[in-house]
Design an enzyme around this catalytic site. Sequence first.
Site, mmCIF file in Angstrom:
data_model
loop_
_atom_site.group_PDB
_atom_site.id
_atom_site.type_symbol
_atom_site.label_atom_id
_atom_site.label_comp_id
_atom_site.label_asym_id
_atom_site.label_seq_id
_atom_site.Cartn_x
_atom_site.Cartn_y
_atom_site.Cartn_z
ATOM 1 N N LYS A 1 -8.563 107.477 48.560
ATOM 2 C CA LYS A 1 -8.795 108.597 47.634
ATOM 3 C C LYS A 1 -8.929 109.870 48.445
ATOM 4 C CE LYS A 1 -9.364 109.204 43.150
ATOM 5 N NZ LYS A 1 -8.822 108.410 42.025
ATOM 6 N N ASP B 1 -5.275 113.167 40.455
ATOM 7 C CA ASP B 1 -6.583 112.826 39.880
ATOM 8 C C ASP B 1 -7.057 114.083 39.153
ATOM 9 O OD1 ASP B 1 -8.719 110.629 39.800
ATOM 10 O OD2 ASP B 1 -9.907 112.328 40.466
#
Length: 437
Positions: A121, A161
Amino acid sequence: MEKKEYPPKHMGSMMGPVHASAFENALKQFNAAARVMNLSDDQVAMIKQPRRITEVRLPIRMDDGRIENFVGYRVQHSIARGPAKGGIRFHPDVTVDEVKALAFWMTFKCSVVNIPMGGGKGGVIVDPSKLSRGELERLARRYMAEMIDLFGPDRDVPAPDVNTGPMIMGWMMDTYSMHHGGDYIPGVITGKPLEIGGSLGRDKATAQGMVFCVREAAQKLGIFLNKATVAIQGFGNAGSFAASLLHEDGCKIVAISDVGGGFFNREKGIDPAQAIEYVKKNRSLKGFEKVADVKCYDDPMKVLEESVDVLIPAALENQITEANAERIKPKIIAECANGPCTFEADAILTENKVFLIPDILCNAGGVTVSYLEWVQNRMGYYWPIERVQEDLERMMVKAFDDVYETSLKYKVNMRIAAFIVAIERVSKASELRGLYA
Ligand code: NAD
């Protein structure tokens, strides 16, 4: 890898508000599953910590001539089952703790849906609404350039995201390609625009995957979706598609919220198309009550307490906690967001017989279609939407069944069951690769 102090002292006022540690919450979930599975201490130690944390300074020339220094992160949690995979978040409250938690969940999410990828991430501490398009592009390109060696179709494949989308993915793909001799390397990133290697169906994939899970859960619980009521927190990519897809299935969307406020109409429901159109023009739902037949909550958090069949948290982490869980009693919670419920809240919800579809299963549709995009990029052959939908449905339903069966076998809730399914696969892959050596 250089050791860093977290959170870094130099970040000072750039840090967002202090909130519960998302990574600690993730570890509590992991530990609960590990206990049921009787994992050895070595296995636990091997699997739970991230393999690599990178922090970079991103100096950007602003339109007024100043240089502003942003801070960016990339965390690779695991590559046991394939290249790291996970989105990049642009948000003022990004912290390394949050990015670690999100990377951690990605490892187990990819494993639950059984795609051959690990977990990663990224994040940048920034409020993108304050940047011009040019500043945003320079920041996105700089992020990719500063960490270029971390990324690659066989290494680490990022995606969108919160506050990042196809346009930013396109810029990052171009930057990566330029640094590799100006080639076209679409497989380095997913969630790209269709014209440059994106996949049909990626835009609504997260919400679509959630809908497949909710259909399965409703069937098990004897709920008719065409009569069900729904409340949704967050009205971005995940939340807005969730509203329109469930509306198409006949559900009544009684409440929605975003940073601009929370709105409800319990009798007639809310028309998702009208809300989506409004957000397109106004950037958020702020002022929606002036144009639509809805009432405004005094406190937008109340959206979570609506008495509905299906509640969909689709905003950020730590929204359902010990403080409000007792008042949250839908039949189903479908976690579109990552980490919206704390570990302590889970216990209360389980006690109150709320059927919770955990994030690592419920929102895995996004990464599943990202994986299908990556496959298409590597073949150079692109599928029609029907093929993508068919594969997504098959993989989500299989994942739901695996988790449901495991929850019955071990007599645990769906969250712990999802972790058990996922940890077994990661642990086996680590063992077979000899990653314990
Ligand atoms: P997005 O930026 O498109 O939307 C986020 C939404 O949340 C916006 O409507 C924003 O206004 C709202 N929001 C932010 N803070 C809020 C608050 N305090 N209260 C109410 N609403 C608030 O982001 P997204 O892609 O829709 O992601 C939402 C969640 O879903 C995140 O947790 C993300 O990690 C998760 N998720 C997204 C995907 C995807 O493919 N987009 C995949 C898996 C998981």
